[in-house]
Design a protein around this motif. Sequence first.
Motif, PDB file in Angstrom:
ATOM      1  N   GLU A 114      -5.279   4.618 -11.918  1.00  0.00           N
ATOM      2  CA  GLU A 114      -4.890   3.232 -12.200  1.00  0.00           C
ATOM      3  C   GLU A 114      -3.379   3.086 -12.358  1.00  0.00           C
ATOM      4  OE1 GLU A 114      -6.892   0.377 -12.265  1.00  0.00           O
ATOM      5  OE2 GLU A 114      -8.304   1.777 -11.361  1.00  0.00           O
ATOM      6  N   GLY A 115      -2.699   4.199 -12.626  1.00  0.00           N
ATOM      7  CA  GLY A 115      -1.249   4.162 -12.713  1.00  0.00           C
ATOM      8  C   GLY A 115      -0.565   4.287 -11.371  1.00  0.00           C
ATOM      9  N   GLY A 116      -1.353   4.236 -10.318  1.00  0.00           N
ATOM     10  CA  GLY A 116      -0.810   4.337  -8.969  1.00  0.00           C
ATOM     11  C   GLY A 116      -1.198   3.163  -8.099  1.00  0.00           C
ATOM     12  N   LYS A 117      -1.603   3.452  -6.882  1.00  0.00           N
ATOM     13  CA  LYS A 117      -1.905   2.413  -5.899  1.00  0.00           C
ATOM     14  C   LYS A 117      -2.960   1.430  -6.397  1.00  0.00           C
ATOM     15  CE  LYS A 117      -3.875   1.823  -1.256  1.00  0.00           C
ATOM     16  NZ  LYS A 117      -4.402   2.541  -0.057  1.00  0.00           N
ATOM     17  N   GLU A 118      -4.083   1.962  -6.947  1.00  0.00           N
ATOM     18  CA  GLU A 118      -5.198   1.101  -7.330  1.00  0.00           C
ATOM     19  C   GLU A 118      -4.792   0.097  -8.409  1.00  0.00           C
ATOM     20  OE1 GLU A 118      -8.769   3.271  -8.240  1.00  0.00           O
ATOM     21  OE2 GLU A 118      -8.333   4.803  -6.731  1.00  0.00           O
ATOM     22  N   GLY A 119      -4.170   0.586  -9.459  1.00  0.00           N
ATOM     23  CA  GLY A 119      -3.764  -0.310 -10.538  1.00  0.00           C
ATOM     24  C   GLY A 119      -2.697  -1.297 -10.108  1.00  0.00           C
ATOM     25  N   ALA A 120      -1.763  -0.819  -9.279  1.00  0.00           N
ATOM     26  CA  ALA A 120      -0.679  -1.697  -8.838  1.00  0.00           C
ATOM     27  C   ALA A 120      -1.213  -2.881  -8.043  1.00  0.00           C
ATOM     28  CB  ALA A 120       0.331  -0.911  -8.006  1.00  0.00           C
ATOM     29  N   MET A 121      -2.162  -2.632  -7.172  1.00  0.00           N
ATOM     30  CA  MET A 121      -2.714  -3.729  -6.366  1.00  0.00           C
ATOM     31  C   MET A 121      -3.480  -4.728  -7.234  1.00  0.00           C
ATOM     32  SD  MET A 121      -1.516  -3.288  -3.401  1.00  0.00           S
ATOM     33  CE  MET A 121      -2.416  -4.595  -2.532  1.00  0.00           C
TER      34      MET A 121
END
Length: 328
Positions: A114-121
């Motif tokens: 969640e601290g990467g691509k998934e959370g950012a989107m």
Amino acid sequence: MITRRGFLGLIPGLGLAKSWAGSGGGVPTRKFGRHDEQVSVVGFGGHTLALSKDIAEATRIAHEAVDRGVTFFDNAWCYHKGRGEEWMGQALKGIRDKAFVMTKCCTHQNPLPEGGKEGAMKFLEDSLRRLQTDHVDLWMLHEMKSVAEVEKFYGPGGAAEAFDLAKKQGKVRYLGFTGHDEPEVHLKMIQGGYPFDASLQPVSALGTLHSRRFETEVIPALAEKKIAVIGMKGFGGSKRSSEKGLMTAEKVMRYSLSYPEVCTHMIGVDQFPYVEQAVVASAKTPMTPEERKAFVAWCDQMGGAEYAMHCQPGHRDGSSCCGGSALA
């Protein structure tokens, strides 16, 4: 070489600053980094806009700002638990096409995924909904603080993948990162090679012993890559410097814009009369390098570092900054 008389003549008014806007008193613009797009040299912060007495006042401020030539509006997903973006979305209703809207992603300090691509989107979708728009003009990582965060951004599943996807989907136009206390982290982000469009950083005569590397090292590194420099913390992130007479909007703008690499400097406005102050200040002639040096020395003599909240241990951008009724 500046003489003592010349030094004293520069402070506190720094001479008679002439207007470099047109006779109409509008806000000048500068080129946005390597892009041809022009942005207003002063931008208004969403954190402080959400400190207005109510949404009606925030809307009045935003509309007056746009009418006077301010195009740049800053925000972040985390400001006031979403109220910053919600109020700005309402305030810019009907004039969104006249505004350059920036907001920030606040996931990268969390563990993956969640601290990467998934959370950012997911955060981006929240921001678009709150801002009542189908895209933001500039999307930035909020307050980068460590090399570990840089590595996570560039690594598998990191926010760099969200940046690429959001750009491909047309939900963002430009991309960047921010931070206010770790120049080494800014340099690592640049050295990583991502084609950033902009970076938000302190450009402030307050706290100079701490933040000088942003101006001496980070600005040149950004300029080499033609990455737009956006300035902040001119008032130190606190109303105290203006209350004590150390800082004024004119001093802040003339100092920051003395760097030709700076395209925009952010000012916090939570009351309608401050719109006029910011607009007038933006049209004053930037300091010369000699004036800038003298001003820094004067600020240091006046204890300027004490007013630099962004340099204080434990400071978090968007939580303890701009906490009062003043330009910040």
